[in-house]
Design a protein around this motif. Structure first.
Motif, short mmCIF file in Angstrom:
data_model
loop_
_atom_site.label_atom_id
_atom_site.label_comp_id
_atom_site.label_asym_id
_atom_site.label_seq_id
_atom_site.Cartn_x
_atom_site.Cartn_y
_atom_site.Cartn_z
N ASN A 39 52.76 19.78 31.05
CA ASN A 39 52.91 18.61 30.19
C ASN A 39 53.41 19.02 28.81
O ASN A 39 52.81 19.86 28.14
N PHE A 40 54.49 18.41 28.39
CA PHE A 40 55.03 18.66 27.06
C PHE A 40 55.41 17.35 26.38
O PHE A 40 56.16 17.33 25.43
N ASN A 47 60.15 16.47 24.48
CA ASN A 47 59.65 15.50 25.44
C ASN A 47 60.74 14.59 26.02
O ASN A 47 60.48 13.83 26.94
N ASN A 48 61.95 14.70 25.51
CA ASN A 48 63.07 13.92 26.05
C ASN A 48 63.85 14.65 27.13
O ASN A 48 64.76 14.09 27.72
N LEU A 49 63.53 15.91 27.38
CA LEU A 49 64.26 16.71 28.36
C LEU A 49 64.01 16.21 29.78
O LEU A 49 62.89 15.89 30.15
N ARG A 50 65.05 16.19 30.57
CA ARG A 50 64.97 15.75 31.96
C ARG A 50 65.72 16.74 32.84
O ARG A 50 66.69 17.32 32.39
N PRO A 51 65.34 16.98 34.06
CA PRO A 51 64.20 16.39 34.77
C PRO A 51 62.88 17.01 34.30
O PRO A 51 62.81 18.21 34.02
N ILE A 52 61.86 16.18 34.25
CA ILE A 52 60.58 16.59 33.71
C ILE A 52 59.98 17.75 34.50
O ILE A 52 59.45 18.69 33.92
#
Length: 141
Positions: A39-40, A47-52
């Motif tokens: 979890n970040f 926290n906007n980075l994808r894919p989580i």
């Protein structure tokens, strides 16, 4: 450079052990402490980075690697880098304290989940043991 590569490998192995322990806890008890490893969502812009799932794994393993390298060199200052107990102590106390970052997240576990904290802290103690044993046996002076 060879030492840093060995420390990196120790961090990866420790990270796998840590994740595996908390995954087993999740499978056996349903306790969600495992999810906090990846979890970040409480860290701005990251926290906007994808894919989580991918960035969560990168976050977990980079944290493990960087912490192993940093702690090794900090302990090296006092000549304690070959002792196992400082690794166990730092990761147990540090992990136990870092658990409460979950209060900054809407994701589980809850910051007041005592069993999650216990599982999390014990898993970090084992991570410290794995790291300490790895350093003691693989890092030659």
């Amino acid at each position: 450079m060879k030492k840093v590569l060995k420390l990196t490998l120790i961090g990866i192995i420790g990270g796998v052990v840590l994740a595996l322990i908390l995954w087993i806890v999740l499978a056996l008890t349903g306790n969600t402490a495992y999810y906090l490893l990846f979890n970040f969502d409480y860290i701005p812009w990251i926290n906007n980075l994808r894919p989580i799932w991918l960035w969560g794994n990168i976050f977990h393993y980079l944290t493990c690697i960087i912490s192993v390298i940093a702690l090794f060199y900090i302990l090296n200052i006092k000549g304690w880098h070959k002792l196992i107990s400082p690794y166990v102590a730092v990761y147990t106390i540090g992990g136990g304290g870092l658990f409460f970052l979950t209060a900054l997240s809407h994701l589980p576990p809850a910051a007041n989940d005592v069993m999650a904290w216990i599982y999390w802290t014990l898993a970090h103690a084992i991570f410290g043991l794995v790291v300490g044993l790895g350093v003691k046996s693989w890092i030659k002076e």
